[in-house]
Enzyme design. Structure first.
Site, PDB file in Angstrom:
ATOM      1  N   ARG A  32      21.552  11.289 -49.952  1.00  0.00           N
ATOM      2  CA  ARG A  32      21.296  11.110 -48.126  1.00  0.00           C
ATOM      3  C   ARG A  32      22.339  11.301 -47.411  1.00  0.00           C
ATOM      4  O   ARG A  32      21.959  11.963 -46.457  1.00  0.00           O
ATOM      5  CB  ARG A  32      20.712   9.748 -48.338  1.00  0.00           C
ATOM      6  CG  ARG A  32      19.605   9.215 -49.007  1.00  0.00           C
ATOM      7  CD  ARG A  32      19.242   7.716 -48.735  1.00  0.00           C
ATOM      8  NE  ARG A  32      18.120   7.406 -49.396  1.00  0.00           N
ATOM      9  CZ  ARG A  32      17.411   6.293 -49.677  1.00  0.00           C
ATOM     10  NH1 ARG A  32      17.984   5.147 -48.783  1.00  0.00           N
ATOM     11  NH2 ARG A  32      16.321   5.950 -50.149  1.00  0.00           N
ATOM     12  N   ASP A 141      13.609  -3.780 -36.538  1.00  0.00           N
ATOM     13  CA  ASP A 141      14.135  -3.193 -37.464  1.00  0.00           C
ATOM     14  C   ASP A 141      15.728  -2.556 -36.898  1.00  0.00           C
ATOM     15  O   ASP A 141      15.945  -2.402 -35.944  1.00  0.00           O
ATOM     16  CB  ASP A 141      13.454  -1.806 -37.768  1.00  0.00           C
ATOM     17  CG  ASP A 141      13.705  -1.424 -39.214  1.00  0.00           C
ATOM     18  OD1 ASP A 141      12.995  -1.891 -40.189  1.00  0.00           O
ATOM     19  OD2 ASP A 141      14.569  -0.579 -39.398  1.00  0.00           O
TER      20      ASP A 141
END
Length: 294
Positions: A32, A141
């Site tokens: 990632r 979030d």
């Protein structure tokens, strides 16, 4: 990536987001963060970690946290929590809040919005019973990127096929090319805010229902306790919390405890002792016309 660099990243992620990255997840970090390096023109992972060690680029730290955050979600995920919300929790709150005619729901770690919009669909199905009520669904979030996707409410065919009943698709979505956009009416029901669960949530106010599902599994025990204990004051008396199927408060928090009558529902400790007679039992089941079992 060297052991030293990986150890630094693990500590950074734990401090900034609560993410407890296990030693066997180095491959995930390399994959990632390698993509992040290419996007930002950073030579390699060593150079990325070196920049992070200087601690002078908060935007880079935030980008690393976003890259490492798992945003797996789908509509009506796991079914049971939504059935509990519809058939047990909503009847309770309709009775308890009859005078104020208001209902506040918090979706923590809302990701790209499927959970919040699933709740909105359930509430929309019972609109006649909620006429005149003030309904607020707040989704939070840590990632601004996924919140932007949630605000747009646009989903791929693959995302639509994961959990969404066909009746709901036809009623609440319209097709745009090879994508599907959720109706403006449902988007208007959901307020999305960026928030780190490790930080104080007092500014969000109190809620009748908190969905905190499938996020605690990424935290170590001390971080789970911090998040749960921080959420406890956000629940109104006799409010309800719903966790993921693999999550529990047992042995972690004394402020949030399992409901005595309904497996899968959690209450604040004070609510358990102060719960008036008649609550905690389904009053009149509220059935969505499309249903959740299919």
């Amino acid at each position: 990536m060297t052991e030293s660099d990986f150890a630094f990243l693990r500590q950074l992620l734990l401090q900034r987001s609560g993410l407890a990255l296990s030693p066997d997840k180095r491959y995930l970090a390399e994959s990632r963060l390698g993509i992040l390096c290419r996007r930002r023109g950073i030579a390699d992972l060593a150079a990325l970690v070196q920049s992070l060690r200087f601690g002078t680029d908060p935007a880079l730290e935030h980008a690393v946290v976003e890259a490492m955050t798992t945003n797996e979600t789908l509509f009506f995920r796991d079914h049971t929590p939504f059935e509990l919300f519809r058939d047990v929790i909503l009847p309770e709150r309709l009775q308890t809040n009859a005078a104020s005619r208001s209902l506040r729901i918090w979706c923590a770690a809302v990701s790209t919005g499927q959970e919040a919009y699933s709740i909105a669909m359930i509430l929309d199905e019972m609109a006649p019973r909620l006429a005149g009520w003030k309904i607020q669904i707040v989704g939070t979030d840590i990632s601004g990127e996924v919140l932007e996707r949630a605000r747009k409410g646009i989903y791929s065919q693959f995302e639509i096929q994961r959990g969404l009943p066909i009746q709901m698709l036809l009623k609440h979505f319209h097709q745009e090319g090879d994508k599907w956009r959720i109706s403006e009416r449902l988007r208007d029901m959901v307020e999305l805010r960026q928030h780190n669960l490790l930080e104080s949530s007092s500014h969000l106010g109190q809620f009748d229902v908190i969905f905190c599902r499938n996020v605690l599994i990424y935290f170590d025990v001390p971080t789970k306790a911090k998040v749960l204990d921080g959420m406890a004051p956000r629940l109104v008396p006799q409010g309800a919390m719903l966790l993921g199927a693999a999550e529990t408060v047992i042995g972690i928090s004394t402020l949030i405890v399992p409901d005595r009558q309904h497996r899968g529902i959690y209450r604040s400790q004070g609510s358990i002792h102060a719960q008036p007679a008649g609550l905690g039992l389904p009053l009149e089941p509220v059935r969505a016309t499309a249903g959740l079992r299919y």
